[in-house]
Design a protein around this motif. Structure first.
Motif, PDB file in Angstrom:
ATOM      1  N   ASP A 112      45.128  42.991  41.084  1.00 17.56           N
ATOM      2  CA  ASP A 112      45.901  42.072  40.256  1.00 17.56           C
ATOM      3  C   ASP A 112      45.313  40.672  40.432  1.00 17.56           C
ATOM      4  O   ASP A 112      45.431  40.077  41.498  1.00 17.56           O
ATOM      5  CB  ASP A 112      47.371  42.109  40.681  1.00 17.56           C
ATOM      6  N   PHE A 113      44.661  40.140  39.391  1.00 23.85           N
ATOM      7  CA  PHE A 113      44.028  38.827  39.445  1.00 23.85           C
ATOM      8  C   PHE A 113      44.856  37.846  38.622  1.00 23.85           C
ATOM      9  O   PHE A 113      44.924  37.963  37.397  1.00 23.85           O
ATOM     10  CB  PHE A 113      42.601  38.911  38.883  1.00 23.85           C
ATOM     11  N   PRO A 114      45.511  36.856  39.271  1.00 25.47           N
ATOM     12  CA  PRO A 114      46.305  35.893  38.501  1.00 25.47           C
ATOM     13  C   PRO A 114      45.394  34.940  37.719  1.00 25.47           C
ATOM     14  O   PRO A 114      44.431  34.410  38.264  1.00 25.47           O
ATOM     15  CB  PRO A 114      47.092  35.139  39.576  1.00 25.47           C
ATOM     16  N   VAL A 115      45.704  34.737  36.445  1.00 21.05           N
ATOM     17  CA  VAL A 115      44.898  33.854  35.594  1.00 21.05           C
ATOM     18  C   VAL A 115      45.282  32.407  35.903  1.00 21.05           C
ATOM     19  O   VAL A 115      46.455  32.047  35.822  1.00 21.05           O
ATOM     20  CB  VAL A 115      45.130  34.178  34.097  1.00 21.05           C
ATOM     21  N   PRO A 116      44.309  31.554  36.269  1.00 26.38           N
ATOM     22  CA  PRO A 116      44.629  30.165  36.597  1.00 26.38           C
ATOM     23  C   PRO A 116      45.132  29.384  35.384  1.00 26.38           C
ATOM     24  O   PRO A 116      44.845  29.734  34.231  1.00 26.38           O
ATOM     25  CB  PRO A 116      43.296  29.580  37.081  1.00 26.38           C
ATOM     26  N   LYS A 145      34.802  34.386  40.458  1.00 26.01           N
ATOM     27  CA  LYS A 145      35.789  35.094  41.279  1.00 26.01           C
ATOM     28  C   LYS A 145      36.016  36.511  40.754  1.00 26.01           C
ATOM     29  O   LYS A 145      36.140  37.454  41.539  1.00 26.01           O
ATOM     30  CB  LYS A 145      37.108  34.335  41.300  1.00 26.01           C
ATOM     31  N   ILE A 146      36.089  36.662  39.424  1.00 28.98           N
ATOM     32  CA  ILE A 146      36.268  37.996  38.842  1.00 28.98           C
ATOM     33  C   ILE A 146      35.050  38.863  39.165  1.00 28.98           C
ATOM     34  O   ILE A 146      35.183  40.031  39.530  1.00 28.98           O
ATOM     35  CB  ILE A 146      36.515  37.900  37.321  1.00 28.98           C
ATOM     36  N   ARG A 147      33.847  38.294  39.037  1.00 28.78           N
ATOM     37  CA  ARG A 147      32.621  39.041  39.318  1.00 28.78           C
ATOM     38  C   ARG A 147      32.558  39.453  40.783  1.00 28.78           C
ATOM     39  O   ARG A 147      32.084  40.542  41.112  1.00 28.78           O
ATOM     40  CB  ARG A 147      31.397  38.197  38.964  1.00 28.78           C
ATOM     41  N   SER A 148      33.070  38.610  41.688  1.00 22.66           N
ATOM     42  CA  SER A 148      32.990  38.913  43.118  1.00 22.66           C
ATOM     43  C   SER A 148      33.932  40.044  43.539  1.00 22.66           C
ATOM     44  O   SER A 148      33.806  40.555  44.653  1.00 22.66           O
ATOM     45  CB  SER A 148      33.293  37.663  43.935  1.00 22.66           C
ATOM     46  N   LEU A 149      34.877  40.442  42.680  1.00 20.84           N
ATOM     47  CA  LEU A 149      35.765  41.547  43.011  1.00 20.84           C
ATOM     48  C   LEU A 149      35.001  42.872  43.105  1.00 20.84           C
ATOM     49  O   LEU A 149      35.382  43.754  43.865  1.00 20.84           O
ATOM     50  CB  LEU A 149      36.888  41.653  41.980  1.00 20.84           C
ATOM     51  N   LYS A 158      26.477  49.692  38.943  1.00 20.45           N
ATOM     52  CA  LYS A 158      27.889  49.650  38.592  1.00 20.45           C
ATOM     53  C   LYS A 158      28.482  48.349  39.096  1.00 20.45           C
ATOM     54  O   LYS A 158      28.006  47.767  40.061  1.00 20.45           O
ATOM     55  CB  LYS A 158      28.643  50.825  39.228  1.00 20.45           C
ATOM     56  N   GLY A 159      29.536  47.887  38.433  1.00 21.21           N
ATOM     57  CA  GLY A 159      30.226  46.682  38.875  1.00 21.21           C
ATOM     58  C   GLY A 159      30.473  45.731  37.714  1.00 21.21           C
ATOM     59  O   GLY A 159      30.356  46.090  36.550  1.00 21.21           O
ATOM     60  N   ILE A 160      30.837  44.498  38.052  1.00 22.01           N
ATOM     61  CA  ILE A 160      31.094  43.465  37.045  1.00 22.01           C
ATOM     62  C   ILE A 160      29.888  42.537  37.011  1.00 22.01           C
ATOM     63  O   ILE A 160      29.446  42.043  38.046  1.00 22.01           O
ATOM     64  CB  ILE A 160      32.372  42.669  37.373  1.00 22.01           C
ATOM     65  N   ARG A 161      29.364  42.297  35.821  1.00 26.54           N
ATOM     66  CA  ARG A 161      28.210  41.415  35.658  1.00 26.54           C
ATOM     67  C   ARG A 161      28.417  40.500  34.468  1.00 26.54           C
ATOM     68  O   ARG A 161      29.238  40.775  33.597  1.00 26.54           O
ATOM     69  CB  ARG A 161      26.936  42.224  35.486  1.00 26.54           C
TER      70      ARG A 161
END
Length: 181
Positions: A112-116, A145-149, A158-161
């Motif tokens: 759960d990532f809160p949107v700033p 921060k989203i990418r570092s998850l 695989k992952g976020i890029r």
């Protein structure tokens, strides 16, 4: 030595810039930004543009920083900034629930990532995110921060890029051992 600090800052129509002694406030159609000024640096208005001025020659770097910050603030309130992220992996997906981004990234639990405040995130096709905002630093920080998850894995990719990010795929352990034999 860079000469960015000496360039004039163009102000498009619909954007107002209020320069004070310690800060600059930039207002436009997409919002407003408050840019603090370091001691010894101030903005002067000349022929519809602004110039960053310094009190002594030791503040050349700060003048360039202030000029870049104010120019980014003007571009942010007029056009806005955005970063695109891709989620790659089987079962990896994202969805918006209220003011938070819920990510399924292969862990045993959803993240759960809160949107700033000041940032808007749109999810396209569950695997493409667009982070938008007025402040270039906040947009970049949120995307990082989203990418570092789940950063991209060099072995499986695989992952976020970031969209368009080129990854160099590494050879696995079994393939490396077969090459020596």
């Amino acid at each position: 030595m860079s000469r960015i600090g000496g360039k004039p800052i163009e102000v498009p129509s619909g954007v107002t810039v209020q320069a004070e002694a310690s800060a600059v406030t930039v207002k436009g159609p997409k919002g407003s930004i408050h840019v603090p000024l370091p001691r010894g640096i101030h903005l002067e208005k000349q022929d519809g543009t602004f110039l960053a001025q310094m009190e002594n020659e030791e503040q050349v770097a700060l003048r360039g920083l202030v000029r870049a910050d104010v120019a980014n603030a003007i571009e942010g309130v007029s056009k806005g900034f955005e970063k695109h992220l891709d989620i790659v992996g089987i079962g990896y997906r994202a969805e918006l629930k209220g003011k938070s981004l819920v990510l399924a990234l292969g862990y045993s639990h959803p993240i759960d990532f809160p949107v700033p405040e000041g940032i808007s995130i749109t999810v396209e096709k569950q695997t493409h995110l667009v982070v938008k905002g007025v402040d270039i630093r906040l947009v970049g920080q949120t995307a990082a921060k989203i990418r570092s998850l789940r950063p991209p894995d060099p072995y499986k990719n695989k992952g976020i890029r970031y969209t368009g990010e080129r990854l160099k795929k590494k050879v696995g352990k079994a393939a490396a051992g077969a090459a020596k034999a």
